[in-house]
Structures are given as structure tokens and as C-alpha cells.
Scaffold this motif. Structure first.
Motif, PDB file in Angstrom:
ATOM      1  N   GLY A  36      92.936  20.330  29.001  1.00 59.58           N
ATOM      2  CA  GLY A  36      92.458  21.531  28.330  1.00 59.58           C
ATOM      3  C   GLY A  36      91.854  22.545  29.286  1.00 59.58           C
ATOM      4  O   GLY A  36      91.562  22.235  30.443  1.00 59.58           O
ATOM      5  N   ALA A  37      91.662  23.751  28.776  1.00 61.28           N
ATOM      6  CA  ALA A  37      91.047  24.817  29.559  1.00 61.28           C
ATOM      7  C   ALA A  37      90.486  25.872  28.613  1.00 61.28           C
ATOM      8  O   ALA A  37      90.965  26.034  27.484  1.00 61.28           O
ATOM      9  CB  ALA A  37      92.053  25.447  30.524  1.00 61.28           C
ATOM     10  N   TYR A  38      89.484  26.585  29.107  1.00 56.68           N
ATOM     11  CA  TYR A  38      88.912  27.706  28.369  1.00 56.68           C
ATOM     12  C   TYR A  38      89.664  28.984  28.711  1.00 56.68           C
ATOM     13  O   TYR A  38      90.300  29.094  29.763  1.00 56.68           O
ATOM     14  CB  TYR A  38      87.442  27.879  28.732  1.00 56.68           C
ATOM     15  CG  TYR A  38      86.551  26.729  28.321  1.00 56.68           C
ATOM     16  CD1 TYR A  38      85.955  26.698  27.067  1.00 56.68           C
ATOM     17  CD2 TYR A  38      86.308  25.669  29.201  1.00 56.68           C
ATOM     18  CE1 TYR A  38      85.131  25.648  26.693  1.00 56.68           C
ATOM     19  CE2 TYR A  38      85.491  24.611  28.841  1.00 56.68           C
ATOM     20  CZ  TYR A  38      84.902  24.604  27.585  1.00 56.68           C
ATOM     21  OH  TYR A  38      84.090  23.564  27.218  1.00 56.68           O
ATOM     22  N   GLY A  39      89.569  29.958  27.823  1.00 56.79           N
ATOM     23  CA  GLY A  39      90.255  31.212  28.074  1.00 56.79           C
ATOM     24  C   GLY A  39      89.766  32.322  27.180  1.00 56.79           C
ATOM     25  O   GLY A  39      88.688  32.233  26.570  1.00 56.79           O
ATOM     26  N   THR A  40      90.579  33.361  27.113  1.00 54.58           N
ATOM     27  CA  THR A  40      90.236  34.558  26.354  1.00 54.58           C
ATOM     28  C   THR A  40      91.449  35.028  25.564  1.00 54.58           C
ATOM     29  O   THR A  40      92.562  35.110  26.104  1.00 54.58           O
ATOM     30  CB  THR A  40      89.792  35.699  27.299  1.00 54.58           C
ATOM     31  OG1 THR A  40      88.707  35.240  28.112  1.00 54.58           O
ATOM     32  CG2 THR A  40      89.345  36.916  26.507  1.00 54.58           C
ATOM     33  N   PHE A  41      91.235  35.317  24.291  1.00 54.59           N
ATOM     34  CA  PHE A  41      92.258  35.955  23.466  1.00 54.59           C
ATOM     35  C   PHE A  41      91.887  37.419  23.299  1.00 54.59           C
ATOM     36  O   PHE A  41      90.747  37.748  22.939  1.00 54.59           O
ATOM     37  CB  PHE A  41      92.351  35.287  22.092  1.00 54.59           C
ATOM     38  CG  PHE A  41      93.210  36.045  21.112  1.00 54.59           C
ATOM     39  CD1 PHE A  41      94.592  36.020  21.221  1.00 54.59           C
ATOM     40  CD2 PHE A  41      92.640  36.815  20.105  1.00 54.59           C
ATOM     41  CE1 PHE A  41      95.389  36.739  20.344  1.00 54.59           C
ATOM     42  CE2 PHE A  41      93.423  37.524  19.214  1.00 54.59           C
ATOM     43  CZ  PHE A  41      94.803  37.491  19.331  1.00 54.59           C
ATOM     44  N   THR A  42      92.850  38.308  23.551  1.00 54.02           N
ATOM     45  CA  THR A  42      92.628  39.751  23.451  1.00 54.02           C
ATOM     46  C   THR A  42      93.597  40.347  22.448  1.00 54.02           C
ATOM     47  O   THR A  42      94.811  40.110  22.529  1.00 54.02           O
ATOM     48  CB  THR A  42      92.832  40.428  24.821  1.00 54.02           C
ATOM     49  OG1 THR A  42      91.979  39.813  25.791  1.00 54.02           O
ATOM     50  CG2 THR A  42      92.510  41.917  24.730  1.00 54.02           C
ATOM     51  N   VAL A  43      93.078  41.102  21.499  1.00 55.65           N
ATOM     52  CA  VAL A  43      93.909  41.756  20.489  1.00 55.65           C
ATOM     53  C   VAL A  43      94.630  42.943  21.112  1.00 55.65           C
ATOM     54  O   VAL A  43      94.019  43.760  21.815  1.00 55.65           O
ATOM     55  CB  VAL A  43      93.056  42.225  19.294  1.00 55.65           C
ATOM     56  CG1 VAL A  43      93.919  42.945  18.260  1.00 55.65           C
ATOM     57  CG2 VAL A  43      92.339  41.045  18.653  1.00 55.65           C
ATOM     58  N   THR A  44      95.939  43.066  20.860  1.00 59.31           N
ATOM     59  CA  THR A  44      96.716  44.176  21.420  1.00 59.31           C
ATOM     60  C   THR A  44      97.368  45.051  20.354  1.00 59.31           C
ATOM     61  O   THR A  44      98.048  46.012  20.691  1.00 59.31           O
ATOM     62  CB  THR A  44      97.814  43.642  22.361  1.00 59.31           C
ATOM     63  OG1 THR A  44      98.686  42.767  21.627  1.00 59.31           O
ATOM     64  CG2 THR A  44      97.203  42.886  23.544  1.00 59.31           C
ATOM     65  N   ALA A  64      87.380  38.912  11.558  1.00 61.42           N
ATOM     66  CA  ALA A  64      86.636  39.784  12.467  1.00 61.42           C
ATOM     67  C   ALA A  64      87.173  39.727  13.886  1.00 61.42           C
ATOM     68  O   ALA A  64      87.194  40.748  14.592  1.00 61.42           O
ATOM     69  CB  ALA A  64      85.156  39.408  12.441  1.00 61.42           C
ATOM     70  N   PHE A  65      87.629  38.557  14.345  1.00 63.89           N
ATOM     71  CA  PHE A  65      88.090  38.473  15.736  1.00 63.89           C
ATOM     72  C   PHE A  65      89.425  39.191  15.937  1.00 63.89           C
ATOM     73  O   PHE A  65      89.860  39.392  17.076  1.00 63.89           O
ATOM     74  CB  PHE A  65      88.161  37.016  16.196  1.00 63.89           C
ATOM     75  CG  PHE A  65      89.365  36.240  15.752  1.00 63.89           C
ATOM     76  CD1 PHE A  65      90.434  36.033  16.617  1.00 63.89           C
ATOM     77  CD2 PHE A  65      89.430  35.684  14.477  1.00 63.89           C
ATOM     78  CE1 PHE A  65      91.545  35.300  16.214  1.00 63.89           C
ATOM     79  CE2 PHE A  65      90.531  34.944  14.072  1.00 63.89           C
ATOM     80  CZ  PHE A  65      91.597  34.750  14.942  1.00 63.89           C
ATOM     81  N   LEU A  66      90.070  39.610  14.831  1.00 59.80           N
ATOM     82  CA  LEU A  66      91.310  40.378  14.909  1.00 59.80           C
ATOM     83  C   LEU A  66      91.112  41.821  14.474  1.00 59.80           C
ATOM     84  O   LEU A  66      92.072  42.512  14.160  1.00 59.80           O
ATOM     85  CB  LEU A  66      92.373  39.712  14.022  1.00 59.80           C
ATOM     86  CG  LEU A  66      92.818  38.301  14.419  1.00 59.80           C
ATOM     87  CD1 LEU A  66      93.704  37.687  13.337  1.00 59.80           C
ATOM     88  CD2 LEU A  66      93.539  38.308  15.758  1.00 59.80           C
ATOM     89  N   SER A  67      89.878  42.296  14.495  1.00 56.51           N
ATOM     90  CA  SER A  67      89.543  43.560  13.831  1.00 56.51           C
ATOM     91  C   SER A  67      89.790  44.809  14.640  1.00 56.51           C
ATOM     92  O   SER A  67      89.683  45.913  14.098  1.00 56.51           O
ATOM     93  CB  SER A  67      88.075  43.539  13.398  1.00 56.51           C
ATOM     94  OG  SER A  67      87.224  43.410  14.529  1.00 56.51           O
ATOM     95  N   GLY A  68      90.118  44.696  15.920  1.00 54.56           N
ATOM     96  CA  GLY A  68      90.319  45.914  16.697  1.00 54.56           C
ATOM     97  C   GLY A  68      91.058  45.665  17.986  1.00 54.56           C
ATOM     98  O   GLY A  68      90.881  44.622  18.634  1.00 54.56           O
ATOM     99  N   ILE A  69      91.879  46.632  18.388  1.00 56.84           N
ATOM    100  CA  ILE A  69      92.617  46.521  19.644  1.00 56.84           C
ATOM    101  C   ILE A  69      91.624  46.440  20.798  1.00 56.84           C
ATOM    102  O   ILE A  69      90.659  47.195  20.867  1.00 56.84           O
ATOM    103  CB  ILE A  69      93.564  47.722  19.816  1.00 56.84           C
ATOM    104  CG1 ILE A  69      94.636  47.701  18.715  1.00 56.84           C
ATOM    105  CG2 ILE A  69      94.211  47.719  21.192  1.00 56.84           C
ATOM    106  CD1 ILE A  69      95.545  48.916  18.719  1.00 56.84           C
TER     107      ILE A  69
END
Length: 500
Positions: free
Chosen positions: A72-80, A90-95
Motif C-alpha cells: 500500500g501507499a498514501y497519495g492524493t486524489f485531485t478533482v479535474t 464534498a470531496f468532489l465539489s470543485g475542480i
């Protein structure tokens, strides 16, 4: 030859002060146990010795029944992209919005000490640490699965694991179950094709596999499927390459992931979803909640919504990978389940497995607890309870200012059901079939890919001891594609002539 172990990015900070016991008392001698004179027997009063041996005996917890072998590994999800018309999460609320994640990869059938480079689906368990609580998306590196109803899951896994009599995986068990469960034909075609053995965890796609519900601020419902497309490109191993790698370096995939992140070569995936308006489901040409089916892209084109990057390794594999828990029941506002019968079973089974394996307070461990929100519950006590609630009341409702319900469900009610209770099969749609999509997948393959698929399937089916089991297995592939069936029959006969 032993592989070099790298430590770049490792927290090497050493606690200051003298060595102590678990209770904090200083240790005078950690090299020699206490004896009755020089060369005499060891004394039971040497509590440091007993403490260390007792702790050592209990350092491991029960391994996962499936998905035991993981990294496993940690990371970051970014909305595009803007997806607020479809979900109020809420975590999908803005680009541009970023959310911390933890992703655990795994094989399915092997135990904790098995090799990485084997023909097996890969688990894809992704935890989003959102401001509304943790959201877990639990899937595989294939968009489909072997069965469509959770009541068959224990039987299926029994066929993949070691036989209780022989202690080995038995081809008879595997192909007997698959042959008698024709809905498995699509996934088996995936598994024995080129993507059955990924070259690394970085070079494969991930899928939510199940169908999930999204609902927006207006209460509108959509059905969605998740796709994570690797930006490193798809790379796979042939069976011969995998056989060599599994023996030379059983930790190949774990090592590759860890060392890539240490080098700063952070793996990334483009995140896509397919979106189906809820009204389409009832009249769609096949059951859209059937886990053995994909939604054709021509019907519901994948839409890019984000980017996932892995950029931080765990510091302790046991604490952060082995004790990590994921459950598809961990939803957040705007996301919920579908009538997928496999998903419905997993809503219970995953949480129950973790409560047994790790403990009732597993959700409080650092890797599992919410990182961007606070868990406020009335649950108390149990193994490893840390007293976090202090003197707060442990019941609800109460008049002491304790947390209260919001009166707004995370997902929308779905009223697409009718009739009495009973052990019902899934509703039949116009084009429900266990073989069409497997045949379509075969016909999408190049000539070389088809040849390798036949070779991989034949090599395993030829190990079956009974003619009827082998013939039934071949028959399912013949129903998917006549050419595939003919070629497979000839290949199996060349390795194991069928007896009259």
C-alpha cells in the motif's frame, strides 16, 4: 541473491533515552536472560524475557482470508472536472480540490507469504480521507468478477484456496465450480488473457467494479462505475516470465511500488466514471447491477473526473498495510450502494472480517481513522479502546450536548422493487447472457493475444482429472465464441487427450 533494501524517505528517528520494558521501566541487560548462577536454568522472575517472548508470539493477527498478500501507499486524489450535477459528495465539489488517500493493492487467492507475480486478480482498495468521513472504494484490476451473488462467494473462494484434503489448489475444484457457474466465463477470459499477470501494481488499471449510486443536491439519482486508468501504461507478464520472477523475487510488485515512490517516480492514474441516469436501469438491455458485466462505452462513455497520485510509502507495513481496513459500507453524503447483489453481501462481509481479524476498534487505528473529519459515536470499550470519549455519555438521545443525527440520508431511496420476499434470481433483462461479453472480449483481442489466451486456459484445464469437468469448461468458452471453443478443445486434447 538477496535484494537490496532501500531506505530513502524512511523515518529513522531513534527514541531518546534508555531501553525500557513495555511498561516503561529501564532495562539493565537485553543480551542475557537471568539464570540461577552461571550456566544455570532460566528464572521465571526474568519478566523482560517473558514479556518479549509473549509479545513475539502475538505479533501477527489472522491474515485476510482473501487479499492476504498486499502492498500500500498514501497519495492524493485531485478533482479535474465538475461533477456536482451528479453528486453532492464534498470531496468532489470543485475542480482542483485535493483529498488524501491510502491505496492497498493485493492478490486474491494467495496467502501472506505467496509471490506477487502470479495469475490472479489484483485487489484495488482505496480509502479517501474526506471532510465528511472516510469513503472506501473496494474493487479489482478487472471491471467484472466471477459471480454475481454473494451467497456463492464462500464456495467460490473455497475452490481457489487449498483443498482441505490435499492441502493444494486443485484444478478439479477450480474448473468444476467455473464450469457449473457459467457467469464466470467473462472474468475467466480476462484472467487468462494478457492482463491476468500485471508486470507491477503501477502498470495496471483499477476499477470500482460494482455499480454505485451518486445523488446530487436536488436528490436526483445516478448509477456510476469507476475506472482508474494507469498513466504509466499497461504492462503485463507472460506465464513464463511470471514463473521466473515469482521464484527469483516473490516481493517483486511490493518492491517495485515502494522503490518507485522512494525515487520520486510517483505513479498516477486518470480517474473516470460511467454515469447512467437511474431511469435507464429498469429497461437497459442487460442487468446494469450484474457484476459479471461491463457497461459498453458506446452506451455510457467514460468521463474523466480526477487524478490519483501515490506519493508516500507507509513507515510500518504491519501497522499501515496489514491493519488497514476497507469496507464498501463506508459511504459519504452523495454516494451510496446499488442493488448489486455482490455489493450488498460485501456491505456486511468486509466490516465483519475486519472486526474479527483486527478488532472492534480497528477504525481507530491511525491508517483507518478519519484524517479530515472527526468520528463522533456512542460506541465504547472493547479490545484496544483508548478512552477517547472521556466522561461523555454513551447513549443517544441525551440532553448533555452529545452528537445527534442529521435527518438526511447519505443516499437516496430507490423504489425500483416489487413483489414478495423470497430467494429471487436477479430480474431478467432483454439481453442478459453469461457468454456474450466474454465472446466480445475474445474478438477484441489480437491474434497473438488470442493464442496466449488459449495456451493459458489449456495449460490449466489439462490438469483436470475428470473428462466431464474439462468438457464442461471448454463448452462454456465454445458458447462464448465458437472459434475459441474449437481452438481450446484442440489445445487441451494435445496436452491431455480426453478419454472416450
Amino acid at each position: 541473491m538477496a535484494q537490496e533494501t532501500h531506505g530513502a524517505g524512511r523515518d529513522t528517528g531513534v527514541p531518546q533515552g534508555p531501553l525500557t520494558t513495555e511498561a516503561g521501566a529501564p532495562v539493565a541487560d537485553n543480551q542475557n536472560s537471568e539464570t540461577a548462577g552461571i550456566g544455570g536454568p532460566v528464572l521465571v522472575q526474568d519478566q523482560l524475557l517473558l514479556e518479549k517472548l509473549a509479545h513475539f508470539n502475538r505479533e501477527r493477527i489472522p491474515e485476510r482470508v482473501v487479499h492476504a498478500r498486499g502492498a500500500g501507499a498514501y497519495g492524493t486524489f485531485t478533482v479535474t472536472a465538475d461533477v456536482t450535477p451528479y453528486t453532492r459528495a464534498a470531496f468532489l465539489s470543485g475542480i482542483g480540490k485535493e483529498t488524501e488517500t491510502f491505496l492497498r493493492f493485493s492478490t486474491v487467492a494467495g496467502n501472506l507469504g505467496s509471490a506477487d507475480a502470479v495469475r490472479d486478480p489484483r485487489g484495488w482498495a482505496l480509502k479517501f480521507y474526506t471532510e465528511e468521513g472516510n469513503y472506501d472504494l473496494v474493487g479489482n484490476n478487472t471491471p467484472v468478477f466471477f459471480i454475481k451473488d454473494a451467497i456463492k462467494f464462500p464456495d467460490f473462494i473455497h475452490t481457489q484456496k487449498r483443498d482441505p484434503c490435499t492441502g493444494s489448489q486443485e484444478a478439479d475444484n477450480v474448473w468444476d465450480f467455473w464450469g457449473l457457474s457459467p457467469e464466470s466465463t467473462h472474468q475467466v477470459t480476462w484472467l487468462f488473457g494478457d492482463r491476468g499477470i500485471p508486470a507491477s501494481y503501477r502498470h495496471m488499471n483499477g476499477y470500482g467494479s460494482h455499480t454505485y449510486q451518486w445523488n446530487n443536491a436536488a436528490g436526483e439519482v445516478f448509477w456510476v462505475k469507476y475506472h482508474f486508468k494507469t498513466d504509466q501504461g499497461i504492462r503485463n507478464l507472460t506465464q513464463a516470465e511470471a514463473n521466473l520472477l515469482a521464484g527469483a523475487d516473490p516481493d517483486s510488485h511490493q518492491r517495485d511500488l515502494r522503490e518507485a515512490i522512494e525515487r520520486g517516480e510517483f505513479p498516477t492514474w486518470t480517474v473516470q466514471v460511467q454515469i447512467m441516469p437511474a431511469a435507464d436501469a429498469a429497461t437497459y438491455r442487460f442487468n446494469p447491477f450484474d457484476l459479471t458485466k461491463v457497461w459498453p462505452h458506446a452506451d455510457y462513455p467514460p468521463i474523466e473526473i480526477g487524478r490519483l497520485e501515490l506519493n508516500r510509502n507507509p513507515q510500518n507495513v504491519f501497522a499501515e498495510v496489514e491493519q488497514s481496513i476497507f469496507s464498501p459500507a463506508h459511504f459519504v453524503p452523495g454516494i451510496g450502494p446499488s442493488p448489486d447483489k455482490m455489493l450488498q453481501g460485501r456491505l456486511f462481509a468486509y466490516g465483519d472480517a475486519h472486526r474479527y481479524r483486527v478488532g472492534i476498534n480497528a477504525d481507530h487505528l491511525p491508517v483507518n481513522r478519519p484524517h479530515a473529519a472527526e468520528a463522533r459515536t456512542y460506541s465504547r470499550d472493547g479490545s484496544l479502546y483508548d478512552g477517547r470519549h472521556g466522561g461523555a455519555r454513551n447513549y443517544e438521545p441525551n440532553s448533555f450536548g452529545g452528537p445527534a443525527q442529521t435527518d438526511r440520508p447519505l443516499w437516496q431511496a430507490y423504489d425500483g422493487f416489487a413483489g414478495g420476499t423470497g430467494n429471487h434470481p436477479a430480474p431478467v433483462h432483454a439481453e442478459d447472457d453469461d457468454f456474450v461479453q466474454a465472446g466480445n472480449l475474445y474478438r477484441l483481442m489480437s491474434a497473438d493475444e488470442q493464442e496466449r489466451l488459449v495456451e493459458n486456459l489449456a495449460g490449466f484445464i489439462a490438469k483436470v482429472s475428470r473428462d466431464d469437468i474439462a468438457e464442461r469448461a471448454i463448452g462454456n468458452f465454445r458458447r462464448a465464441d465458437e472459434d475459441l471453443g474449437k481452438r481450446l478443445e484442440a489445445a487441451v486434447q494435445a496436452l491431455r487427450p480426453l478419454r472416450a
